[in-house]
Design a protein around this motif. Structure first.
Motif, PDB file in Angstrom:
ATOM      1  N   PRO A 189      59.339  10.522  84.855  1.00  0.00           N
ATOM      2  CA  PRO A 189      58.718  11.422  85.836  1.00  0.00           C
ATOM      3  C   PRO A 189      58.910  11.052  87.507  1.00  0.00           C
ATOM      4  CG  PRO A 189      57.262  11.164  84.074  1.00  0.00           C
ATOM      5  CD  PRO A 189      58.228  10.187  83.940  1.00  0.00           C
TER       6      PRO A 189
ATOM      7  N   VAL B 176      57.545  17.001  77.187  1.00  0.00           N
ATOM      8  CA  VAL B 176      57.513  17.402  78.475  1.00  0.00           C
ATOM      9  C   VAL B 176      58.682  17.604  79.187  1.00  0.00           C
ATOM     10  CG1 VAL B 176      56.446  16.885  80.758  1.00  0.00           C
ATOM     11  CG2 VAL B 176      55.309  16.171  78.623  1.00  0.00           C
TER      12      VAL B 176
ATOM     13  N   HIS C 141      51.781  13.923  84.282  1.00  0.00           N
ATOM     14  CA  HIS C 141      51.882  13.878  82.702  1.00  0.00           C
ATOM     15  C   HIS C 141      51.303  12.709  81.920  1.00  0.00           C
ATOM     16  CE1 HIS C 141      54.539  17.136  83.552  1.00  0.00           C
ATOM     17  NE2 HIS C 141      55.460  16.420  84.219  1.00  0.00           N
TER      18      HIS C 141
ATOM     19  N   LEU D  20      56.474   8.741  77.511  1.00  0.00           N
ATOM     20  CA  LEU D  20      56.761  10.099  77.298  1.00  0.00           C
ATOM     21  C   LEU D  20      57.941  10.091  76.442  1.00  0.00           C
ATOM     22  CD1 LEU D  20      56.428  12.141  80.546  1.00  0.00           C
ATOM     23  CD2 LEU D  20      54.986  12.096  78.398  1.00  0.00           C
TER      24      LEU D  20
ATOM     25  N   CYS E 243      51.425  10.434  88.461  1.00  0.00           N
ATOM     26  CA  CYS E 243      52.094  11.085  87.336  1.00  0.00           C
ATOM     27  C   CYS E 243      51.366  12.218  86.759  1.00  0.00           C
ATOM     28  CB  CYS E 243      52.523  10.189  86.244  1.00  0.00           C
ATOM     29  SG  CYS E 243      53.599  10.768  85.034  1.00  0.00           S
TER      30      CYS E 243
END
Length: 338
Positions: A250, A328, A295, A320, A293
């Motif tokens: 990210p 994502v 996420h 992730l 972030c």
């Protein structure tokens, strides 16, 4: 490919009145012969400290190498004495510093600053070094080098000073060149000339380059591989196309999405990364980017993710990428070619 440099688990800290600042925390990357590796990230992420540590230019105290290796042609520079490093600096490894006006000696002519290294490292006579210095100035595109060699840095323009810095760095034909923000404060046309010059000289003398920058436009023009740093750590690394077209972290998405693109509409807003980097006096236990972030999961704040292989040339440190993590997608504008 032959590795010229192999940095392994490098930790660099600074002792301050407030405590230990952990500026570089476990950085690992390598550079092969003739390759250009770009180290990118925001200001304060540890790029310049890493490059200066490779040259052993971190003042001690307050800075010190806590642990790790800097293996250059089979020798660990982290264990070298200052006298041993004097034989390496400017000869086998050279550096172009960020601001030539503060890096060049204002009391010495440009010519003398080039000939210094040639006399010390190449055992040239003053006359031989003088002729070589003229040749280097001509090579980097400075007009009338026979007269310019007698001038002082303040008599050069910004672009010419940067060219003079490159001439000094490349005079001894180093095996590794470290360029720390070589195009900062230069206008766009001069930036392009400097980048073209570095690529041309690299082809001529087959030197390897580490490029320290936050300008992804410059990275796209010159780099073979990219190392993304954040809060003193390497969070993603890969070939140029992998970072630009298949970014996984990210933070890398944020860097790419905040970069203007020619194929975007004039009214398209850039997407800045919210928040600020963490305080490295007391770095977080988990992923350093978790607080910024969108996420982030609970595990992100508690434990630093291990580096996983996306491919043999592409690695990322992000939860992730875990098989159990939600799927994502990068935001619009974070992937080139979209």
């Amino acid at each position: 490919m032959t590795k010229v440099l192999d940095v392994k688990d490098l930790h660099v800290s600074f002792n301050t009145f407030n405590g230990e600042v952990q500026a570089v925390r476990g950085v690992t990357f390598d550079v092969t012969k003739g390759e250009t590796v770009a180290i990118v990230g925001e200001s304060g992420c540890g790029k310049s400290v890493t490059s200066q540590t490779i040259m052993r230019l971190i003042p001690n105290p307050p800075g010190f190498i806590k642990e790790g290796q800097i293996v250059f042609e089979g020798q660990d520079l982290a264990q070298y004495s200052e006298k041993q490093m004097e034989k390496v600096r400017g000869n086998d490894i050279a550096m172009i510093f960020q601001d030539p006006m503060t890096s060049l000696n204002p009391t010495m002519t440009v010519g003398r600053q080039i000939t210094e290294g040639l006399i010390q490292h190449q055992n040239m006579s003053k006359q031989e070094a003088h002729e070589k210095a003229i040749e280097m100035l001509r090579l980097v595109g400075i007009p009338s080098p026979e007269s310019r060699i007698k001038q002082y840095p303040h008599q050069f323009s910004g672009g010419m000073r940067q060219r003079a810095m490159i001439a000094i760095a490349l005079a001894c034909q180093p095996k590794l060149l470290i360029a720390d923000e070589p195009t900062t404060a230069l206008d766009v046309t001069i930036q392009a000339q400097i980048i073209d010059l570095m690529k041309d000289l690299q082809n001529k003398i087959d030197t390897s380059i580490i490029l320290i920058t936050h300008d992804l436009g410059v990275v796209a023009d010159i780099a073979d591989r990219v190392v993304v740093m954040y809060a003193g750590k390497v969070i993603e690394t890969g070939k140029l196309d992998e970072i630009f077209y298949q970014p996984k972290h990210p933070y890398t998405w944020g860097l790419l999405a905040s970069m203007p693109r020619l194929d975007q509409d004039d009214n398209t807003e850039l997407l800045p990364i919210p928040g600020s980097p963490p305080n490295l006096l007391n770095p977080p236990p988990g992923c350093p980017f978790a607080a910024r972030c969108p996420h982030a999961m609970k595990v992100c704040t508690e434990q630093m993710p291990e580096t996983t292989e996306v491919s043999t040339t592409h690695q990322v440190a992000c939860w992730l990428d875990h098989p159990l993590a939600p799927d994502v997608k990068p935001p619009a504008g974070a992937v080139r070619g979209e």
